[in-house]
Design a protein around this motif. Structure first.
Motif, short mmCIF file in Angstrom:
data_model
loop_
_atom_site.label_atom_id
_atom_site.label_comp_id
_atom_site.label_asym_id
_atom_site.label_seq_id
_atom_site.Cartn_x
_atom_site.Cartn_y
_atom_site.Cartn_z
N ALA A 62 0.83 -1.21 0.00
CA ALA A 62 0.00 0.00 0.00
C ALA A 62 0.86 1.26 0.00
N ASP A 63 1.94 1.25 0.78
CA ASP A 63 2.84 2.40 0.83
C ASP A 63 3.48 2.68 -0.53
N ALA A 64 3.74 1.63 -1.29
CA ALA A 64 4.40 1.78 -2.59
C ALA A 64 3.41 1.98 -3.74
N GLU A 65 2.12 1.85 -3.47
CA GLU A 65 1.10 1.90 -4.52
C GLU A 65 0.79 3.34 -4.94
N ASP A 66 0.79 3.60 -6.24
CA ASP A 66 0.47 4.93 -6.78
C ASP A 66 -1.03 5.17 -6.87
N ASP A 67 -1.81 4.11 -7.05
CA ASP A 67 -3.26 4.24 -7.19
C ASP A 67 -3.89 4.28 -5.79
N PRO A 68 -4.51 5.41 -5.41
CA PRO A 68 -5.09 5.52 -4.07
C PRO A 68 -6.17 4.47 -3.78
N ALA A 69 -6.95 4.10 -4.80
CA ALA A 69 -8.01 3.10 -4.59
C ALA A 69 -7.40 1.74 -4.25
N ARG A 70 -6.36 1.36 -4.97
CA ARG A 70 -5.73 0.06 -4.69
C ARG A 70 -5.00 0.10 -3.34
N ALA A 71 -4.36 1.22 -3.04
CA ALA A 71 -3.70 1.35 -1.74
C ALA A 71 -4.72 1.18 -0.61
N SER A 72 -5.90 1.74 -0.78
CA SER A 72 -6.95 1.61 0.22
C SER A 72 -7.39 0.15 0.35
N GLN A 73 -7.51 -0.55 -0.77
CA GLN A 73 -7.87 -1.96 -0.74
C GLN A 73 -6.83 -2.78 0.01
N LEU A 74 -5.57 -2.52 -0.28
CA LEU A 74 -4.49 -3.25 0.38
C LEU A 74 -4.51 -3.01 1.89
N ARG A 75 -4.78 -1.77 2.29
CA ARG A 75 -4.80 -1.43 3.71
C ARG A 75 -6.02 -1.98 4.43
N SER A 76 -7.16 -2.05 3.76
CA SER A 76 -8.39 -2.49 4.42
C SER A 76 -8.55 -4.01 4.42
N PHE A 77 -7.78 -4.72 3.61
CA PHE A 77 -7.93 -6.16 3.49
C PHE A 77 -7.79 -6.91 4.82
N PRO A 78 -6.80 -6.60 5.67
CA PRO A 78 -6.68 -7.33 6.94
C PRO A 78 -7.94 -7.21 7.81
N PHE A 79 -8.57 -6.05 7.82
CA PHE A 79 -9.81 -5.87 8.58
C PHE A 79 -10.94 -6.65 7.93
N ALA A 80 -11.04 -6.56 6.61
CA ALA A 80 -12.12 -7.24 5.89
C ALA A 80 -12.06 -8.75 6.09
N CYS A 81 -10.87 -9.27 6.26
CA CYS A 81 -10.70 -10.73 6.44
C CYS A 81 -10.65 -11.13 7.91
N GLY A 82 -10.79 -10.19 8.81
CA GLY A 82 -10.81 -10.52 10.23
C GLY A 82 -9.46 -10.72 10.87
N LEU A 83 -8.40 -10.22 10.22
CA LEU A 83 -7.06 -10.38 10.80
C LEU A 83 -6.75 -9.32 11.85
N VAL A 84 -7.46 -8.20 11.80
CA VAL A 84 -7.31 -7.15 12.82
C VAL A 84 -8.70 -6.74 13.27
N GLU A 85 -8.77 -6.17 14.48
CA GLU A 85 -10.07 -5.85 15.07
C GLU A 85 -10.72 -4.60 14.53
N ASP A 86 -9.95 -3.59 14.18
CA ASP A 86 -10.62 -2.39 13.69
C ASP A 86 -9.98 -1.89 12.41
N GLU A 87 -10.82 -1.26 11.61
CA GLU A 87 -10.40 -0.83 10.28
C GLU A 87 -9.36 0.29 10.35
N THR A 88 -9.42 1.13 11.35
CA THR A 88 -8.45 2.21 11.48
C THR A 88 -7.05 1.65 11.60
N THR A 89 -6.89 0.64 12.43
CA THR A 89 -5.60 -0.01 12.59
C THR A 89 -5.16 -0.63 11.27
N SER A 90 -6.12 -1.26 10.59
CA SER A 90 -5.82 -1.94 9.33
C SER A 90 -5.32 -0.96 8.29
#
Length: 118
Positions: A62-90
């Motif tokens: 996500a840090d290296a991604e130029d496309d903001p939409a894809r960077a957002s997807q990469l960052r939100s994926f751990p929350f969406a899959c239940g790997l972290v408790e809150d989306e802000t952390t993810s």
């Protein structure tokens, strides 16, 4: 680390995002949900150290991604899959703590993988 690992991690996120964003006429909704739940279950079954590494890899991608939409997807994926408790952390890419079980966030009967989706 094998250079294939970040590529495959990004590909999983892209495929899940595609399944989530497809219309019902493109992909059967029940099949899409089943596949996304299966991905979440598999991610949740990884040993804790591998889950942590996956979260770190997604943050790095996500840090290296130029496309903001894809960077957002990469960052939100751990929350969406239940790997972290809150989306802000993810979104930071670096979790505070693990949930310990897989799960998808569901709204309107479909898993939601995009932040801010109604």
């Amino acid at each position: 680390m094998d250079p294939l690992v970040p590529v495959l991690a990004g590909l999983v996120v892209d495929i899940v995002w595609w399944l989530d964003s497809c219309g019902d006429e493109e992909v059967d909704p029940h099949s899409a949900v089943k596949m996304m739940e299966n991905v979440a279950w598999i991610m949740g079954e990884l040993p804790a150290d591998q889950q942590q590494r996956l979260i770190e890899i997604l943050g790095e991608l996500a840090d290296a991604e130029d496309d903001p939409a894809r960077a957002s997807q990469l960052r939100s994926f751990p929350f969406a899959c239940g790997l972290v408790e809150d989306e802000t952390t993810s979104r930071t890419g670096y979790p505070v703590r693990h949930v310990g079980h897989p799960g998808m966030t569901v709204r309107s009967g479909r898993p939601v993988l995009r932040p801010g989706t109604p």
